[in-house]
Write an enzyme that holds these catalytic residues in place. Structure first.
Site, PDB file in Angstrom:
ATOM      1  N   ASP A   1      17.322  26.043  36.559  1.00 43.44           N
ATOM      2  CA  ASP A   1      16.154  26.204  37.436  1.00 43.44           C
ATOM      3  C   ASP A   1      14.865  26.177  36.620  1.00 43.44           C
ATOM      4  O   ASP A   1      14.007  27.053  36.757  1.00 43.44           O
ATOM      5  CB  ASP A   1      16.255  27.497  38.232  1.00 43.44           C
ATOM      6  CG  ASP A   1      15.352  27.491  39.481  1.00 43.44           C
ATOM      7  OD1 ASP A   1      14.905  26.397  39.883  1.00 43.44           O
ATOM      8  OD2 ASP A   1      15.116  28.574  40.038  1.00 43.44           O
TER       9      ASP A   1
ATOM     10  N   ARG B   1       6.355  38.955  42.607  1.00 43.42           N
ATOM     11  CA  ARG B   1       7.408  38.952  43.620  1.00 43.42           C
ATOM     12  C   ARG B   1       8.077  37.593  43.633  1.00 43.42           C
ATOM     13  O   ARG B   1       7.428  36.567  43.478  1.00 43.42           O
ATOM     14  CB  ARG B   1       6.852  39.239  45.026  1.00 43.42           C
ATOM     15  CG  ARG B   1       6.212  40.616  45.193  1.00 43.42           C
ATOM     16  CD  ARG B   1       5.643  40.751  46.595  1.00 43.42           C
ATOM     17  NE  ARG B   1       4.942  42.011  46.793  1.00 43.42           N
ATOM     18  CZ  ARG B   1       5.504  43.112  47.249  1.00 43.42           C
ATOM     19  NH1 ARG B   1       6.791  43.113  47.569  1.00 43.42           N
ATOM     20  NH2 ARG B   1       4.810  44.229  47.417  1.00 43.42           N
TER      21      ARG B   1
END
Length: 304
Positions: free
Chosen positions: A149, A32
């Site tokens: 990122d 997740r």
């Protein structure tokens, strides 16, 4: 480096993916994130896939879906997660990737799930693989890509603990005639290039800074922003550079690595991290430079 050629993309149907995940049952959830859920699926030919499903449908999620599809479809490198295809006949568009079984590097470093020990040889190999993939993104892909990122949570490890860069939703394709690009700041606290943060001028050196933080994380086994004394939070990059300048960086290094590795090899990697964490982008090496610097050391250590 791998060929910069694009990869074929398969259009999956909703029916195929429901069958592969037992109708997206919770026991098929592999991970997740802040913006989505990743499911593990098994196709009819028994091959494993990972399916990224956005939590909500909004304009930003659609933009990231299109962006990741556009970028990953043009990439071909063994240390970049492979996009297999997408599914469009659903309310929430889905991206389908190769399944990478050993999860995120973050979990291995910080013992959140796996509790595995990444020894010095594995550490050097992983560092080299990430560096090589970033060098490919910056200078060998069809169109240069800045990831934006780079962090341990976005590095996946396969069954052989080979590193693969993932999550290109916020990445940017950079035209060949540009070296920097004004854009809204995006990234993760602790890994963000301070020059990019204050100027909004994105360059490949922003990825170099994040790479430096990631290697510091591997060397210290501390999070990019870590907690001490109960409530005080510290910035790993700042502490690493300060201790390095005082010739006391050993105080923050993971003791087991210091015991395992020859001091000259540790000093070499520490010095490289220091260069990558330079406050000015122009003082940082390119990722091609980093790969060239690592080449001899890594080949010698891994051949032993």
């Amino acid at each position: 480096m791998d060929d910069g050629g694009s990869q074929p993309i398969t259009i999956f149907t909703q029916k195929e993916l429901k069958r592969a995940t037992n109708n997206f049952k919770d026991d098929c959830i592999a991970g997740r994130g802040g913006s989505g859920i990743v499911y593990k699926g098994i196709l009819e030919d028994k091959s494993l896939i990972a399916i990224k499903k956005a939590i909500v449908v909004d304009e930003n999620q659609i933009d990231q879906f299109i962006n990741e599809l556009l970028i990953l479809s043009q990439l071909n490198h063994k240390n970049v997660v492979k996009l297999l295809g997408c599914c469009l006949d659903v309310e929430v568009p889905l991206l389908i990737y190769e399944f990478v079984p050993n999860g995120a590097l973050f979990n291995h470093i910080h013992n959140v799930v796996h509790g595995s020990w990444i020894n010095w040889r594995h550490c050097l190999r992983i560092v080299y693989e990430i560096a090589d993939a970033l060098a490919y993104l910056h200078s060998a892909a069809n169109c240069p890509v800045i990831h934006r990122d780079i962090k341990s949570a976005n590095i996946l490890l396969d069954e052989n603990y080979t590193a693969k860069i993932s999550d290109f939703g916020g990445s940017r394709l950079i035209p060949l005639d540009q070296t920097k690009w004004a854009t809204a700041v995006q990234g993760t606290l602790g890994y963000l290039d301070p020059e990019y943060l204050f100027s909004s001028q994105l360059t490949e050196k922003s990825d170099v800074y994040s790479f430096g933080v990631l290697v510091a994380e591997l060397l210290t086994r501390k999070k990019a922003v870590y907690q001490v004394k109960g409530s005080e939070f510290r910035n790993l990059a700042t502490d690493f550079v300060e201790l390095m300048n005082m010739d006391q960086v050993v105080l923050i290094l993971e003791p087991r690595l210091v015991t395992e590795a020859p001091i000259k090899e540790i000093e070499f990697l520490v010095e490289l991290v220091g260069q990558c964490l330079s406050s000015k982008g122009e003082d940082r090496p390119t990722m091609k430079n980093v790969v060239a610097l690592l080449d001899r050391l890594v080949s010698r250590v891994l051949s032993c």
